[in-house]
Design a protein around this motif. Sequence first.
Motif, PDB file in Angstrom:
ATOM      1  N   SER A 142       0.823  -1.214   0.000  1.00  8.02           N
ATOM      2  CA  SER A 142       0.000   0.000   0.000  1.00  8.02           C
ATOM      3  C   SER A 142       0.856   1.261   0.000  1.00  8.02           C
ATOM      4  CB  SER A 142      -0.899   0.021   1.241  1.00  8.02           C
ATOM      5  OG  SER A 142      -0.107   0.153   2.427  1.00  8.02           O
ATOM      6  N   GLY A 143       2.136   1.111   0.389  1.00 10.26           N
ATOM      7  CA  GLY A 143       2.996   2.278   0.509  1.00 10.26           C
ATOM      8  C   GLY A 143       2.832   3.008   1.823  1.00 10.26           C
ATOM      9  N   LEU A 144       2.044   2.428   2.744  1.00  8.31           N
ATOM     10  CA  LEU A 144       1.746   3.085   4.017  1.00  8.31           C
ATOM     11  C   LEU A 144       2.519   2.440   5.157  1.00  8.31           C
ATOM     12  CD1 LEU A 144      -2.147   3.334   3.718  1.00  8.31           C
ATOM     13  CD2 LEU A 144      -0.491   5.140   3.241  1.00  8.31           C
ATOM     14  N   ILE A 145       3.042   3.269   6.044  1.00  7.65           N
ATOM     15  CA  ILE A 145       3.552   2.786   7.327  1.00  7.65           C
ATOM     16  C   ILE A 145       2.414   3.022   8.316  1.00  7.65           C
ATOM     17  CG2 ILE A 145       5.285   3.054   9.135  1.00  7.65           C
ATOM     18  CD1 ILE A 145       7.230   4.061   7.054  1.00  7.65           C
ATOM     19  N   TYR A 146       1.681   1.971   8.584  1.00  8.35           N
ATOM     20  CA  TYR A 146       0.470   2.104   9.398  1.00  8.35           C
ATOM     21  C   TYR A 146       0.801   2.606  10.797  1.00  8.35           C
ATOM     22  CZ  TYR A 146      -1.969  -0.386   5.704  1.00  8.35           C
ATOM     23  OH  TYR A 146      -2.503  -0.751   4.493  1.00  8.35           O
ATOM     24  N   GLY A 147      -0.087   3.456  11.304  1.00 10.96           N
ATOM     25  CA  GLY A 147       0.095   4.009  12.636  1.00 10.96           C
ATOM     26  C   GLY A 147       0.909   5.287  12.665  1.00 10.96           C
ATOM     27  N   MET A 148       1.363   5.744  11.496  1.00 12.42           N
ATOM     28  CA  MET A 148       2.140   6.981  11.438  1.00 12.42           C
ATOM     29  C   MET A 148       1.339   8.046  10.697  1.00 12.42           C
ATOM     30  SD  MET A 148       4.858   6.351  13.104  1.00 12.42           S
ATOM     31  CE  MET A 148       5.599   7.946  12.751  1.00 12.42           C
ATOM     32  N   GLY A 149       1.239   9.224  11.308  1.00 13.23           N
ATOM     33  CA  GLY A 149       0.527  10.340  10.694  1.00 13.23           C
ATOM     34  C   GLY A 149      -0.929  10.375  11.090  1.00 13.23           C
ATOM     35  N   HIS A 150      -1.509  11.570  10.997  1.00  4.60           N
ATOM     36  CA  HIS A 150      -2.912  11.765  11.369  1.00  4.60           C
ATOM     37  C   HIS A 150      -3.454  12.977  10.630  1.00  4.60           C
ATOM     38  CE1 HIS A 150      -6.393  12.744  13.982  1.00  4.60           C
ATOM     39  NE2 HIS A 150      -6.427  11.444  14.172  1.00  4.60           N
TER      40      HIS A 150
END
Length: 457
Positions: free
Chosen positions: A325-333
């Motif tokens: 997905s290209g996402l580091i889950y849990g980072m950013g909001h």
Amino acid sequence: MEPREAMENKNASLADLCAEFRANNQIPAEKFDLYNVKRGLRNPDGTGVMAGLTLICNVHGYLIDDGERVPDEGRLTYRGIDVRDIVEGCQRENRFGYEEVAWLLLFGKQPTRRQLDRFCSVLNAYRELPEYFAEDMIVKAPSRNIMNKLARSVLALYSYDDNPDDTSLENNMRQSMQLIARLPTIMTYAYQVKRRHFDKESMFFHPIDPSHSIAESILNAIRPDRQFTDDEAKLLDLCMMLHAEHGGGNNSTFAARVLSSTGTDIYSAIAAAIGSLKGPRHGGANHRVMTMMGDLMDHVDNWEDEGKVKDYLVKIVRREAGDHSGLIYGMGHAVYTISDPRAVILKEKARSMAQQRGLLRQFELFERVERLAPQVFAEVKGDSKVISANVDFYSGLVYECLGIPSDLYTPLFAISRIAGWCAHRIEEMETCGRIMRPAYRSLSHLRPYIPLDERTE
């Protein structure tokens, strides 16, 4: 026709239909900019479109200076009170806090001891499900996904309510307290049935202890021996306090407010919120964090080597690893920048619990990823946006330390957030009084009607 051939024909037909849809339903990205459409109800700078007013909660994550967003320490307030102060107050007095938070969100001020005791008594009285509800709605219709069962069961409660469509304040309040009390019971029943039917494991239904807090009742229900420590129950209670509310703009709360604005019943509104929360872009993120971290642990042979950890995070962002997905889950909001106050509080507890459970090395890997992720995004994406860990980053680890199965990560979010959903529903119905109806610009053009036999593919 053979079953396999029939299936192949169905799949081919479906592929043709999807190709037909794609050929006729493309909207170029530049059109959204041309017509100033705020996709996701977001302004160009990432801030949310102002859609309403609320007294319930404030989510602060940045300042506006000369029209520019300036990162700031995150702050979350319930009815004007900093959530950290609420947590610290309950911890100083060594007591459970979720029920107090539910009162605060619903009624607008902190309860006295007498009010809190009465409120807890009412919730305890409502905890049992209607007669035969569990058998008919849960046991006889198992679900692989607990969130779907929560939504279906909430809708089914309509049929067990003698006055379901009365939207008066008095009735909304009664229904809200019943839902806050019953949703944890539904969740634990649904989990046991799922274990038996799909996992082929034993299921057990322990009797409800009316002296338990909601957090204690959950641990009592999901553990075979019903054993748990006071520290464990208070840690789960803390998670519930931090998840109880997060402003009117988060997707599930907004869904509850949109449906409530129509005047529909509370069961329809809350079921919609549960459906929203199930989405991986919303409440399903903590489960994805744990899946991502498990994948990282499997593929990085030395967790202490920052270079190796960073290299794997680069692969994740480049869609070469993880779920692509290209996402580091849990980072950013969407709102928080420098810090998410919920994550800061949970991180403190996660460290001590990890030490107790022999998981300190795993916790330190989480810290390493938290520290390296902003660098990776900056280097790979050229994105200098200030980001920090959000609540989902550490909540899954806390649940793992508590021995809570991953099936319940998102449902626990739902049974915590039910207090906020109900508070926002009541506020919407009591103070707004207008159905939500945003505009969509049509890009279609008038065309002549063609008789059926004259149409070509």
